[in-house]
Scaffold this motif. Structure first.
Motif, PDB file in Angstrom:
ATOM      1  N   UNK A  30       6.323   4.968  10.739  1.00 21.09           N
ATOM      2  CA  UNK A  30       6.256   3.628  11.330  1.00 21.09           C
ATOM      3  C   UNK A  30       5.625   2.628  10.377  1.00 21.09           C
ATOM      4  N   UNK A  31       4.552   3.043   9.695  1.00 21.55           N
ATOM      5  CA  UNK A  31       3.919   2.151   8.722  1.00 21.55           C
ATOM      6  C   UNK A  31       4.831   1.893   7.525  1.00 21.55           C
ATOM      7  N   UNK A  32       5.596   2.909   7.138  1.00 19.50           N
ATOM      8  CA  UNK A  32       6.505   2.725   6.009  1.00 19.50           C
ATOM      9  C   UNK A  32       7.687   1.839   6.370  1.00 19.50           C
ATOM     10  N   UNK A  33       8.364   2.176   7.454  1.00 16.77           N
ATOM     11  CA  UNK A  33       9.604   1.462   7.779  1.00 16.77           C
ATOM     12  C   UNK A  33       9.372   0.235   8.659  1.00 16.77           C
ATOM     13  N   UNK A  34       8.353   0.271   9.491  1.00 21.52           N
ATOM     14  CA  UNK A  34       8.081  -0.861  10.378  1.00 21.52           C
ATOM     15  C   UNK A  34       7.216  -1.924   9.726  1.00 21.52           C
ATOM     16  N   UNK A  35       6.151  -1.487   9.043  1.00 21.11           N
ATOM     17  CA  UNK A  35       5.224  -2.440   8.429  1.00 21.11           C
ATOM     18  C   UNK A  35       5.523  -2.668   6.951  1.00 21.11           C
ATOM     19  N   UNK A  36       6.431  -1.896   6.381  1.00 23.43           N
ATOM     20  CA  UNK A  36       6.829  -2.096   4.989  1.00 23.43           C
ATOM     21  C   UNK A  36       5.820  -1.586   3.968  1.00 23.43           C
ATOM     22  N   UNK A  37       4.960  -0.654   4.345  1.00 19.73           N
ATOM     23  CA  UNK A  37       3.992  -0.098   3.399  1.00 19.73           C
ATOM     24  C   UNK A  37       4.634   1.082   2.670  1.00 19.73           C
ATOM     25  N   UNK A  38       4.786   0.958   1.362  1.00 19.48           N
ATOM     26  CA  UNK A  38       5.381   2.030   0.560  1.00 19.48           C
ATOM     27  C   UNK A  38       4.335   3.106   0.290  1.00 19.48           C
ATOM     28  N   UNK A  39       4.672   4.377   0.515  1.00 21.37           N
ATOM     29  CA  UNK A  39       3.701   5.449   0.265  1.00 21.37           C
ATOM     30  C   UNK A  39       3.560   5.735  -1.230  1.00 21.37           C
ATOM     31  N   UNK A  40       2.323   5.972  -1.641  1.00 23.06           N
ATOM     32  CA  UNK A  40       2.076   6.375  -3.026  1.00 23.06           C
ATOM     33  C   UNK A  40       2.307   7.891  -3.128  1.00 23.06           C
ATOM     34  N   UNK A  41       2.284   8.453  -4.344  1.00 18.29           N
ATOM     35  CA  UNK A  41       2.518   9.899  -4.474  1.00 18.29           C
ATOM     36  C   UNK A  41       1.536  10.753  -3.653  1.00 18.29           C
ATOM     37  N   UNK A  42       0.253  10.393  -3.597  1.00 17.86           N
ATOM     38  CA  UNK A  42      -0.691  11.177  -2.798  1.00 17.86           C
ATOM     39  C   UNK A  42      -0.366  11.072  -1.310  1.00 17.86           C
ATOM     40  N   UNK A  43       0.098   9.920  -0.860  1.00 16.96           N
ATOM     41  CA  UNK A  43       0.518   9.773   0.538  1.00 16.96           C
ATOM     42  C   UNK A  43       1.681  10.716   0.846  1.00 16.96           C
ATOM     43  N   UNK A  44       2.610  10.811  -0.077  1.00 10.70           N
ATOM     44  CA  UNK A  44       3.768  11.692   0.120  1.00 10.70           C
ATOM     45  C   UNK A  44       3.320  13.144   0.184  1.00 10.70           C
ATOM     46  N   UNK A  45       2.392  13.537  -0.691  1.00 15.32           N
ATOM     47  CA  UNK A  45       1.890  14.907  -0.662  1.00 15.32           C
ATOM     48  C   UNK A  45       1.139  15.189   0.645  1.00 15.32           C
ATOM     49  N   UNK A  46       0.436  14.187   1.174  1.00 12.33           N
ATOM     50  CA  UNK A  46      -0.237  14.367   2.462  1.00 12.33           C
ATOM     51  C   UNK A  46       0.794  14.580   3.569  1.00 12.33           C
ATOM     52  N   UNK A  47       1.902  13.880   3.478  1.00 13.85           N
ATOM     53  CA  UNK A  47       2.980  14.087   4.448  1.00 13.85           C
ATOM     54  C   UNK A  47       3.533  15.511   4.351  1.00 13.85           C
TER      55      UNK A  47
END
Length: 183
Positions: A30-47
């Motif tokens: 939701x934050x990525x697609x709704x609020x337009x916040x692009x995840x950094x590499x560490x965010x992706x690894x947390x996912x």
């Protein structure tokens, strides 16, 4: 409340953990697609850590072992997956706390690194951090998104710990406040 939790089955603990994983991913997407916040590499690894924990919980819920060994195995796998998420979120918070002159420079994007580097080098580069991971993109109640993610992982850790506590109770006859549990 504790007496009720001690009687939860492996399936029930696993479904609770899975539900929280789904909630964490829904917020992230939701934050990525709704609020337009692009995840950094560490965010992706947390996912990835959230998804790994979710997979453990899905398999545990489908299997629903009745013996204590299954609860221990799924509990330990869950602890590992969630523990990795806690470590990644902690590392992310540490990078965000660095003074501006100590922040690592920004590197290539994760997609590019995955295409040209071996996985081991990608992991090393991401965990070393980059300038984009040190940026505080948004805050809520004074806490950055990795801070909220760390809180989410700590709450999520309750599910695998619940599985382990369930097996401990069965192994040693332990009962909360001396109340006999149902097996």
């Amino acid at each position: 409340m504790i007496m009720e939790l001690e009687n939860w089955s492996v399936r029930r603990w696993s479904l609770a953990g899975l539900a929280f994983c789904v909630l964490m991913m829904a917020v992230a997407l939701g934050l990525e697609h709704g609020a337009g916040l692009e995840p950094c590499p560490l965010c992706i690894f947390q996912r990835v850590a959230v998804i790994a924990a979710g997979m453990v919980f899905v398999i545990a819920a489908l299997h629903d072992p009745k013996g204590r060994a299954g609860a221990v195995v799924y509990g330990l796998l869950g602890v590992v997956a969630v523990g990795v998420g806690i470590a990644l979120a902690g590392r992310h918070l540490w990078l965000q706390s660095l003074p501006a002159d100590q922040v690592p420079s920004c590197g290539p994007g994760l997609d590019y690194m995955m295409e040209i580097l071996p996985l081991r080098d990608v992991l090393a580069t991401v965990l070393t951090g980059s300038g984009e991971c040190a940026e505080v993109g948004a805050t809520l109640l004074g806490l950055s998104l990795p801070g909220w993610t760390l809180i989410g992982f700590v709450v999520l850790m309750l599910a695998p710990l619940g599985l382990l506590a369930r097996s401990l109770r069965r192994d040693h006859g332990y009962r909360w406040q001396g109340v006999p549990g149902r097996d």
